[in-house]
Enzyme design. Structure first.
Site, PDB file in Angstrom:
ATOM      1  N   GLY A 334       0.810  -1.215   0.000  1.00  0.00           N
ATOM      2  CA  GLY A 334       0.000   0.000   0.000  1.00  0.00           C
ATOM      3  C   GLY A 334       0.840   1.261   0.000  1.00  0.00           C
ATOM      4  N   SER A 335       0.403   2.249   0.776  1.00  0.00           N
ATOM      5  CA  SER A 335       1.024   3.579   0.725  1.00  0.00           C
ATOM      6  C   SER A 335       2.454   3.616   1.228  1.00  0.00           C
ATOM      7  CB  SER A 335       0.175   4.575   1.527  1.00  0.00           C
ATOM      8  OG  SER A 335      -1.099   4.723   0.924  1.00  0.00           O
ATOM      9  N   THR A 336       2.898   2.611   1.993  1.00  0.00           N
ATOM     10  CA  THR A 336       4.291   2.613   2.452  1.00  0.00           C
ATOM     11  C   THR A 336       5.259   2.418   1.279  1.00  0.00           C
ATOM     12  OG1 THR A 336       4.092   0.251   2.952  1.00  0.00           O
ATOM     13  CG2 THR A 336       3.774   1.795   4.778  1.00  0.00           C
ATOM     14  N   PHE A 337       4.725   2.042   0.103  1.00  0.00           N
ATOM     15  CA  PHE A 337       5.575   1.884  -1.074  1.00  0.00           C
ATOM     16  C   PHE A 337       5.666   3.170  -1.893  1.00  0.00           C
ATOM     17  CE2 PHE A 337       6.876   0.250  -5.243  1.00  0.00           C
ATOM     18  CZ  PHE A 337       7.850  -0.668  -4.880  1.00  0.00           C
TER      19      PHE A 337
END
Length: 610
Positions: A334-337
């Site tokens: 998700g957004s951690t990428f």
């Protein structure tokens, strides 16, 4: 008349003599005189030739014996010389296999994590009892704690011999049992693996089974390293069997005190587990994990999974707890990428730090509507604000600037679909769709831009963020520091490879952009006064086993890098399926990361920013 008679008689005798003399000799007893004479001659010949034959026979025997001895000597001295020397050596030496415990494991500060210790086990053999079983049970129960005579009698009924009654007996209790002098009662000594930290380091250390074989963690992955080098040796002995001291190797015990030192820090591990355990219980989550890595070389300073197990009693735990899911389970980050996608776009030159992207709150790709988690748009925002607001729409527009094939090649360069190479068992590689599938449809680029459509392990995500922290190098995460002696001197160290995947300038720029997320964005709960910290929250949907996403199931996470002015440490917090309404990366994972970073700052003496 008388004269005529006499004359006739004389004539008759004369005729008879003439007749006998004219005939051949008559055989006497079947043998003629001539044959007798011939026999005498042959007997004389035999008498003469028999000694010669015997002499030749003896001579032939002696010659054959000499040839045989010569051949045997050749065989012994030449052909079989080496074999016979080896047999002689084996007769003069003895092969001993001393019991050598597995190497102990210690943390980076020297604290014992795993070691072998002596254990006493009580066995009974009812078939050898000379006393009634009830009397034997009474005597044993007077020494054993928490064992009633009736319980012992029931154990005696299991079989006729070899019944284990008690393990982990103290030496004092073992001596008391031996003093009882009971027939059919036996106390054996054995070494067992002991984990003094119990649950605290189980996710790293793992455990060994009753056969002393590693089954999880470092105990399994480093089986050869933990087994000491000396397995058997040959020593000389006297004719009476006594071992000659001068035949013992000089370095017999030289390496036996070497221990396997890990990179983890028990002090940090305790702080991390306490913080994670509290949050998992608070949100009634399925599970959680925290990884702390030194990005300069990939050493893991802390690795915690919750819930966990006690390696001393591993057999009481669910099999699901015996694996380390940070290396064995895949998830969509998700957004951690998103910071990594920003790095790829900067590296490709399609954006600059001050590039502005319009976020309308909705974008349709291949007929699929894509929205922000907030359900609203953010207008025209720069790259820092894209990360602060975690805008999905802006990320789609950003990554569209790359050609599909170029984007895919850059993702592959991150080695998403490869293992990290960490020294833990059971690691799996991430999953990135085939190039043909990825480049065929625009929706694949769109979902990948905000961390979906592919999967990786939490450890892989830490490795990738480590590349942002260390100037663009993809280092190998690892737990084994090397072999050290009792004084702490390092004698052997593994070689962990690394490679450059991002330029140092781009990696530092992204870390500084991530700092704005903690200062002004969704990562504010992780902020620590006086320190510059970069971070990114993530609240990802969980992919279902048959495609699509599971309803009401998500993974919340937060990844941080510190200190920004000289990036070194990466902290990842993942909480799987937290329950409740306000469950996001900012509310569930970020607070844990703050506690972990505060402990890290204190233990490592990280000074505040100037």
């Amino acid at each position: 008349m008388a004269n005529s008679r006499f004359q006739r008689r004389s004539n008759r005798s004369k005729n008879i003599r003439q007749t006998r003399s004219s005939k051949k000799p008559v055989a006497q007893n079947g043998i003629t005189r001539r044959s007798l004479n011939s026999s005498k001659q042959r007997g004389e010949t035999k008498t003469l030739t028999l000694p010669k034959f015997r002499l030749l026979l003896v001579w032939a025997f002696l010659v054959s014996a000499m040839l045989g001895l010569g051949w045997k000597t050749y065989q012994l001295q030449i052909v079989q010389a080496e074999e016979l020397k080896e047999k002689a050596r084996l007769q003069q030496t003895v092969n001993i296999r001393p019991y050598i415990p597995r190497r102990s494991m210690i943390d980076s500060e020297g604290n014992i994590l795993a070691t072998d210790h002596l254990e006493y086990i009580l066995y009974v053999h009812p078939i050898q009892f000379k006393l009634p079983p009830a009397e034997v049970a009474d005597k044993l129960s007077s020494v054993l704690e928490n064992r009633t005579p009736q319980e012992l009698i029931e154990r005696f009924k299991q079989r006729k011999t070899g019944i284990p009654v008690a393990r982990n007996l103290h030496e004092g209790i073992a001596e008391q049992i031996q003093k009882l002098g009971l027939d059919g009662v036996e106390v054996n000594e054995t070494y067992v693996r002991f984990y003094p930290q119990e649950k605290m380091m189980a996710d790293v250390v793992g455990f060994v089974d009753h056969e002393r074989q590693g089954q999880a963690g470092v105990e399994l992955s480093q089986e050869k390293l933990l087994q000491r080098d000396l397995e058997s040796l040959y020593v000389q002995r006297t004719a009476l069997g006594a071992i000659l001291p001068n035949s013992l190797p000089q370095d017999l015990l030289k390496s036996n005190d070497w221990r396997v030192q890990l990179t983890v820090d028990m002090r940090l591990q305790r702080a991390v587990r306490a913080a994670l355990q509290k949050q998992v219980n608070k949100f009634n989550a399925k599970r959680g994990a925290v990884i702390v890595m030194d990005a300069t070389d990939g050493s893991i300073l802390s690795l915690v999974c919750e819930p966990t197990f006690d390696p001393n009693t591993f057999y009481k735990s669910s099999i699901e707890l015996l694996k380390n899911w940070t290396v064995s389970d895949l998830y969509e980050p998700g957004s951690t990428f998103k910071p990594l996608n920003v790095a790829l776009a900067l590296e490709a030159g399609v954006i600059q730090r001050n590039t502005v992207i319009h976020d309308s709150g909705l974008v349709t790709v291949d007929g699929w509507p894509i929205k922000n988690a907030s359900k609203t748009g953010n207008g025209s925002i720069n790259i820092a604000e894209v990360l602060q607001t975690s805008s999905n729409v802006a990320m789609v527009h950003m990554m569209r600037r790359l050609k599909k094939e170029d984007y895919y090649n850059r993702l592959q360069a991150l080695e998403i679909n490869q293992k990290t190479g960490i020294d833990l068992p059971g690691e799996v590689a991430g999953r990135l769709k085939r190039k043909e599938v990825f480049t065929e449809r625009s929706i694949e680029v769109a979902t990948a831009s905000f961390g979906q459509g592919f999967s990786l392990t939490p450890m892989k995500l830490v490795q990738l963020h480590g590349a942002l922290a260390n100037g663009g190098k993809l280092v190998t995460p690892h737990l084994v520091k090397g072999l050290v002696d009792i004084e702490g001197t390092l004698h052997w160290q593994p070689d962990y490879p690394s490679k450059q995947i991002i330029s140092p300038e781009v990696s530092q720029t992204v870390v500084e952009l991530m700092e704005t997320v903690v200062d002004k964005g969704s990562g504010e709960p992780a902020k620590t006064e006086g320190y510059r910290i970069g971070g990114k929250t993530g609240t990802a949907q969980k992919a279902g086993p048959r495609g699509g996403y599971l309803p009401n199931a998500k993974i919340t996470s937060f990844v941080s890098i510190l200190p920004v002015e000289s990036p070194r440490y990466v902290v990842l917090v993942v909480v799987d399926e937290p329950k409740g309404g306000n469950t996001y990366g900012s509310t569930v994972a970020a607070p844990v990361a703050k506690l972990v970073m505060d402990a890290l700052i204190s233990l490592k003496g990280i000074p505040p920013a100037k």
